[in-house]
Design an enzyme around this catalytic site. Structure first.
Site, PDB file in Angstrom:
ATOM      1  N   ALA A  67      80.406 -52.321 -18.074  1.00  9.45           N
ATOM      2  CA  ALA A  67      81.700 -51.659 -18.228  1.00  9.45           C
ATOM      3  C   ALA A  67      82.176 -51.597 -19.673  1.00  9.45           C
ATOM      4  CB  ALA A  67      82.749 -52.364 -17.364  1.00  9.45           C
TER       5      ALA A  67
ATOM      6  N   THR B 139      84.928 -48.501 -22.332  1.00  8.18           N
ATOM      7  CA  THR B 139      86.341 -48.746 -22.644  1.00  8.18           C
ATOM      8  C   THR B 139      86.887 -47.747 -23.665  1.00  8.18           C
ATOM      9  OG1 THR B 139      85.664 -50.422 -24.261  1.00  8.18           O
ATOM     10  CG2 THR B 139      86.256 -51.191 -22.054  1.00  8.18           C
TER      11      THR B 139
ATOM     12  N   HIS C 213      75.116 -49.691  -8.863  1.00 11.23           N
ATOM     13  CA  HIS C 213      76.333 -49.859  -8.087  1.00 11.23           C
ATOM     14  C   HIS C 213      76.949 -48.533  -7.631  1.00 11.23           C
ATOM     15  CE1 HIS C 213      76.793 -53.951 -10.352  1.00 11.23           C
ATOM     16  NE2 HIS C 213      75.847 -53.968  -9.437  1.00 11.23           N
TER      17      HIS C 213
ATOM     18  N   CYS D 209      68.852 -37.650   5.298  1.00 10.15           N
ATOM     19  CA  CYS D 209      67.681 -37.472   4.437  1.00 10.15           C
ATOM     20  C   CYS D 209      67.721 -38.354   3.196  1.00 10.15           C
ATOM     21  CB  CYS D 209      67.522 -36.006   4.039  1.00 10.15           C
ATOM     22  SG  CYS D 209      68.795 -35.389   2.899  1.00 10.15           S
TER      23      CYS D 209
ATOM     24  N   ASN E 216      77.587 -57.929 -26.859  1.00 13.86           N
ATOM     25  CA  ASN E 216      78.803 -58.063 -26.053  1.00 13.86           C
ATOM     26  C   ASN E 216      79.849 -58.841 -26.833  1.00 13.86           C
ATOM     27  OD1 ASN E 216      79.839 -57.404 -23.352  1.00 13.86           O
ATOM     28  ND2 ASN E 216      80.099 -59.610 -23.132  1.00 13.86           N
TER      29      ASN E 216
END
Length: 360
Positions: free
Chosen positions: A53, A57, A133, A144, A234
């Site tokens: 995520a 931002t 996700h 299908c 990060n």
């Protein structure tokens, strides 16, 4: 608004470790680390990027566990001020840089936990992307199992009816959103591709994720027993920092901008005419991972596993996947998913995080 996605999920008590303080490297540290990252990119033969995520931002979409994340503020009874609609959000510098790096051959696959559809909007091809996700701009036939691009974000989450009958006119086929709720099984094809690419990678790079959700958070470690490298980018610390070969604490847009500049690459601007979600593009575009792509990757995976096993039996030094001479492909199919570790449930990892905060 993008927070409506979080509101649409089922109640869930344990959302992971929230609100950890962010850390910023100095300018000198950033320049030195970016130099090292560029060196790794230039020398690596199979690079896989894992996105969370934190790369969205700057598009106006809040993260979940940052100091101002959705779940962090939820504990305080607050809502994020940063909150754009998924329809209005456009890809960030990081999204466009990743497309460029894929096109130029520096990155070979992207594995995303994000449901915002910004990789799709950047026109990153499906053949280079696993979405573990789900995607707000994708609907899937319940018969299908084919996936199709939507022009607007789905109004539902949790794999509910959202788009009428299947365009392929399957008998009784109904289109559902493909957004996971807590404890839903991950999409099999996306997970298989992600697992095999992560294992085959000589370099796994994570961008904007604390790696708390499993099994996606453990995938970047799959190459470590084959002497692969791990780079973590990060602002917050992650549970896998001790296993990383390089950690960069600064904004991912800045990292990717510097990387592309040093590689002599120009990051393209977002172009709505190339965006598959825009009405100007062909309707009912498919977004299905093709079985042929899985089989081709599986051959590489099985060959590498066979070669690694042979080298271990011979008592040789730690095996590396990338040698000048490729090993013979095994005819024996090896199941790519480790059942014990990758049960494919969308949930935080509580085993490795005993200090997890509980939501109110």
């Amino acid at each position: 608004m993008s927070c409506n996605y979080a509101d649409g999920l089922s109640p869930y008590e344990n959302k992971g470790v929230l609100g950890i303080a962010e850390k910023f490297d100095t300018n000198e540290e950033i320049e030195s680390k970016v130099t090292k990252l560029v060196e790794l990119l230039e020398m690596s033969k199979h690079v896989v990027v894992h996105t969370g995520a934190g790369i969205s931002t700057t598009a106006g979409i809040p993260d979940f566990r940052g100091p101002n994340g959705v779940w962090t503020l939820e504990e305080k009874g607050e809502k994020p001020k940063l909150n754009i609609s998924f329809d209005e959000a456009v890809p960030t510098i990081t999204h466009m840089a990743l497309r460029c790096l894929v096109e130029k051959g520096y990155v070979h696959y992207v594995i995303s936990q994000n449901i915002d559809g910004l990789h799709l909007k950047s026109s990153l091809p499906r053949s280079y992307l696993s979405e573990l996700h789900g995607n707000m701009f994708i609907e899937q036939c319940n018969k299908c199992r084919r996936q199709f691009v939507r022009s607007t974000a789905t109004p539902t989450v949790g794999q509910k009816p959202c788009g009428g009958p299947c365009p392929r006119q399957c008998r009784g086929g109904v289109l559902l959103d493909n957004i996971l709720d807590w404890e839903h099984d991950l999409p099999e094809r996306d997970l298989d591709m992600a697992f095999m690419h992560s294992t085959l990678a000589d370099l796994n790079i994570t961008l904007g994720t604390t790696l708390q959700i499993i099994p996606s958070g453990n995938l970047p470690l799959k190459n470590k027993k084959y002497d692969g490298k791990l780079v973590i980018c990060n602002l917050q610390p992650t549970k896998h920092d001790k296993k990383a070969d390089l950690i960069i604490h600064t904004y991912v847009d800045d990292i990717l901008s510097k990387v592309c500049k040093r590689l002599g690459l120009e990051i393209p601007a977002y172009n709505s005419k190339e965006d598959p979600t825009k009405p100007s593009t062909e309707g009912n575009q498919e977004w299905t991972i093709q079985p042929k792509a899985i089989k081709e990757l599986e051959k590489q995976y099985n060959a590498k596993q066979k070669a690694a096993s042979a080298q271990r039996k011979a008592g040789k030094s730690k095996f590396t996947f990338f040698t000048a001479k490729e090993p013979t492909i095994s005819k024996k199919k090896i199941k790519p998913i480790d059942i014990d570790e990758s049960k494919g449930k969308h949930a935080p990892d509580t085993k490795d995080a005993p200090c997890v905060k509980k939501s109110n």
